[in-house]
Design an enzyme around this catalytic site. Structure first.
Site, short mmCIF file in Angstrom:
data_model
loop_
_atom_site.label_atom_id
_atom_site.label_comp_id
_atom_site.label_asym_id
_atom_site.label_seq_id
_atom_site.Cartn_x
_atom_site.Cartn_y
_atom_site.Cartn_z
N THR A 138 22.43 47.80 16.86
CA THR A 138 22.07 49.20 16.68
C THR A 138 23.16 49.92 15.91
OG1 THR A 138 20.76 49.26 18.71
CG2 THR A 138 21.50 51.37 17.84
N PHE A 155 24.88 53.42 14.87
CA PHE A 155 25.07 54.76 15.42
C PHE A 155 25.78 55.65 14.40
CE2 PHE A 155 24.64 52.18 19.18
CZ PHE A 155 24.01 52.99 20.11
#
Length: 279
Positions: free
Chosen positions: A171, A173
């Site tokens: 992921t 960010f």
């Protein structure tokens, strides 16, 4: 800035908290909207928000929030998502039960559920929040998919590791701060500025070839575009915001000239930030 609080969405043990720890002192918020609000009203120094996942794609709501609040991207970081099956020490994965987690986490573990027909996925608001529910309710027929850190925080047993269908579950960010205070931001770890990236958003007139012209402002200057994303503008039917990432800083001569060129025909251009990566 007067503090080093880093807002994130979720409960302690969430993957977002793992990202927040790289920038300062994590401060949990219930929703992304509340995390953005906290940045806008200077209740926190900054916030970390997931913007895309290598398996699940973009988090569209956060793209919308980038336009709705006076924030600027100060850095980016990447967290490897390592899903674990968590439960009470007395639980058994061979018995019938429910597995709570965020819908994206559940969708990333389809192979696990295909091999364990006795376990039924159940949607919850958060990965770490699911672990907290399991610990609070004390039901051995319930499990959670969350990080190993969440299991440690809530006293749960790790029954399985690496549940995701693919190993490359990562992921991305953004670390965002108030647009007036980016230069004052005191981060726990400083971004690597040797290879910077810039994110912009723009709108175009509804004319033939307008997107081609926009992309040409980058291509003609050999600027390396790494991502393009479109979102409905919500101001007029079938008009769109275009979000673009490319390598380089907005003050680099080629990029400065590209943005100047784009502004000649785009109806709106906004630089969301030029930033480095925090490992």
């Amino acid at each position: 800035m007067t503090n080093r609080l880093v807002a994130y969405q979720g409960e302690p043990g969430a993957y977002s908290e793992i990202a927040a720890l790289r920038f300062g002192d994590p401060a949990p918020f219930e929703t992304f909207d509340k995390a953005f609000y906290a940045v806008e009203h200077r209740e926190v120094s900054c916030a970390v928000i997931p913007i895309e996942n290598s398996l699940g794609g973009s988090i569209h709501h956060n793209y919308d929030l980038l336009m709705q609040h006076p924030v600027r991207i100060a850095a980016e970081t990447f967290v490897k998502v390592e899903h674990c099956l968590l439960g009470l020490p007395t639980a058994s994965v061979n018995a019938n039960g429910n597995v709570l987690s965020h819908p994206q986490a559940l969708s990333q573990c389809r192979n696990f559920f295909a091999a364990h027909k006795n376990l039924t996925p159940e949607v919850a608001y958060d990965t770490a929040g699911s672990a907290k529910i399991i610990a609070d309710e004390g039901n051995p027929a319930q499990f959670a998919i969350a990080s190993k850190r969440a299991g440690e925080l809530y006293g749960l047993k790790v029954f399985r590791e690496n549940l995701a269908d693919e190993d490359w579950n990562i992921t991305r960010f953004f670390c965002i701060t108030h647009e007036e205070h980016t230069s004052d931001l005191d981060l726990k770890n400083k971004p690597d500025t040797t290879r910077q990236k810039t994110s912009i958003v723009f709108t175009l007139p509804n004319e033939q070839g307008s997107l081609f012209r926009a992309m040409a402002t980058l291509a003609l200057r050999d600027i390396d575009m790494t991502k393009i994303e479109s979102r409905p503008s919500r101001m007029k039917a079938f008009e769109y915001f275009f979000y673009v990432d490319f390598i380089g800083h907005e003050n680099d001569p080629a990029i400065h000239n590209s943005l100047t060129h784009l502004r000649e025909f785009a109806t709106m251009v906004k630089v969301l930030g030029s930033y480095g990566v925090v490992e």
